[in-house]
Write a protein that holds these residues in place. Structure first.
Motif, PDB file in Angstrom:
ATOM      1  N   ILE A 256       0.674  -1.119  -0.060  1.00  0.00           N
ATOM      2  CA  ILE A 256      -0.024   0.126  -0.023  1.00  0.00           C
ATOM      3  C   ILE A 256       0.924   1.216  -0.080  1.00  0.00           C
ATOM      4  CG2 ILE A 256      -1.747   1.099   1.231  1.00  0.00           C
ATOM      5  CD1 ILE A 256      -2.661  -1.355   2.517  1.00  0.00           C
ATOM      6  N   LYS A 257       0.608   2.162  -0.902  1.00  0.00           N
ATOM      7  CA  LYS A 257       1.269   3.433  -1.069  1.00  0.00           C
ATOM      8  C   LYS A 257       1.199   4.433   0.108  1.00  0.00           C
ATOM      9  CE  LYS A 257      -0.957   4.250  -4.813  1.00  0.00           C
ATOM     10  NZ  LYS A 257      -1.433   4.863  -5.886  1.00  0.00           N
ATOM     11  N   PRO A 258       2.141   4.807   0.876  1.00  0.00           N
ATOM     12  CA  PRO A 258       1.972   5.803   1.770  1.00  0.00           C
ATOM     13  C   PRO A 258       1.255   7.169   1.201  1.00  0.00           C
ATOM     14  CG  PRO A 258       4.319   5.954   0.987  1.00  0.00           C
ATOM     15  CD  PRO A 258       3.755   4.918   0.223  1.00  0.00           C
ATOM     16  N   GLU A 259       0.507   7.739   2.277  1.00  0.00           N
ATOM     17  CA  GLU A 259      -0.161   8.749   1.828  1.00  0.00           C
ATOM     18  C   GLU A 259       0.615  10.091   1.615  1.00  0.00           C
ATOM     19  OE1 GLU A 259      -2.669  10.196   5.110  1.00  0.00           O
ATOM     20  OE2 GLU A 259      -1.157  10.319   6.441  1.00  0.00           O
ATOM     21  N   PRO A 260       0.254  10.989   0.507  1.00  0.00           N
ATOM     22  CA  PRO A 260       1.188  12.099   0.281  1.00  0.00           C
ATOM     23  C   PRO A 260       1.289  12.952   1.263  1.00  0.00           C
ATOM     24  CG  PRO A 260      -0.581  11.801  -1.343  1.00  0.00           C
ATOM     25  CD  PRO A 260      -1.073  10.567  -0.178  1.00  0.00           C
ATOM     26  N   VAL A 261       2.537  13.687   1.558  1.00  0.00           N
ATOM     27  CA  VAL A 261       2.739  14.405   2.707  1.00  0.00           C
ATOM     28  C   VAL A 261       1.899  15.773   2.446  1.00  0.00           C
ATOM     29  CG1 VAL A 261       4.320  16.061   3.504  1.00  0.00           C
ATOM     30  CG2 VAL A 261       5.263  13.872   2.772  1.00  0.00           C
TER      31      VAL A 261
ATOM     32  N   TYR B 255       5.291   8.332  -9.132  1.00  0.00           N
ATOM     33  CA  TYR B 255       6.458   8.585  -8.323  1.00  0.00           C
ATOM     34  C   TYR B 255       6.540   7.436  -7.301  1.00  0.00           C
ATOM     35  CZ  TYR B 255      10.061  10.420  -5.181  1.00  0.00           C
ATOM     36  OH  TYR B 255      10.893  10.357  -4.433  1.00  0.00           O
ATOM     37  N   VAL B 256       5.377   7.241  -6.740  1.00  0.00           N
ATOM     38  CA  VAL B 256       5.614   5.903  -5.828  1.00  0.00           C
ATOM     39  C   VAL B 256       5.898   4.637  -6.520  1.00  0.00           C
ATOM     40  CG1 VAL B 256       4.270   4.654  -3.977  1.00  0.00           C
ATOM     41  CG2 VAL B 256       4.156   7.313  -4.021  1.00  0.00           C
ATOM     42  N   ALA B 257       5.111   4.525  -7.528  1.00  0.00           N
ATOM     43  CA  ALA B 257       5.238   3.281  -8.443  1.00  0.00           C
ATOM     44  C   ALA B 257       6.920   3.095  -8.912  1.00  0.00           C
ATOM     45  CB  ALA B 257       4.271   3.038  -9.448  1.00  0.00           C
TER      46      ALA B 257
END
Length: 128
Positions: A65-70, A85-87
């Motif tokens: 699971i991707k971390p939530e954006p800042v 970017y996360v991928a």
């Protein structure tokens, strides 16, 4: 009637402020339930599924699971960029580099035009 932003599908992210990898808090936000009840559900479910399979599933979820954006994305273009970017950070950085290179070329053409003799000559003709 709900606002358009409320009607959009929520996305599942790991919380950056969770206790352990932020999986339970992210799931709680996604399912719109209190975090306490999500953690209690996971703890009650653990003995029934076996401790190690649940620990393995939790760790896998923590890494998948991707971390939530800042900062939350303002529009769909920012959301797509964050997901890309996360991928794959390399692809996202090469995309930014290509965009920078295009802007750099445009600025160079503009500077070449402004500093050219034709531009100076035309400016002198227009100004009395």
């Amino acid at each position: 009637m709900k606002h358009y932003s409320e009607l959009r599908l929520r996305e599942l992210y790991r919380s950056r402020s969770g206790m352990l990898l932020g999986v339970c808090k992210g799931l709680a936000k996604f399912l719109d339930v209190p975090v306490f009840w999500m953690r209690a559900f996971i703890l009650v479910l653990t003995p029934f599924t076996g401790v190690w399979p649940m620990v393995a599933a939790y760790l896998i979820a923590g890494f998948v699971i991707k971390p939530e954006p800042v900062l939350p994305p303002d529009n769909d273009e920012e959301r797509v960029f964050y997901d890309e970017y996360v991928a794959s950070r390399g692809n996202a950085l090469s995309r930014v580099k290509r965009r920078f290179d295009r802007l750099d070329k445009r600025i160079r053409r503009l500077e070449d035009h402004v500093t050219s003799r034709e531009f100076d000559f035309e400016r002198r003709l227009r100004d009395p």
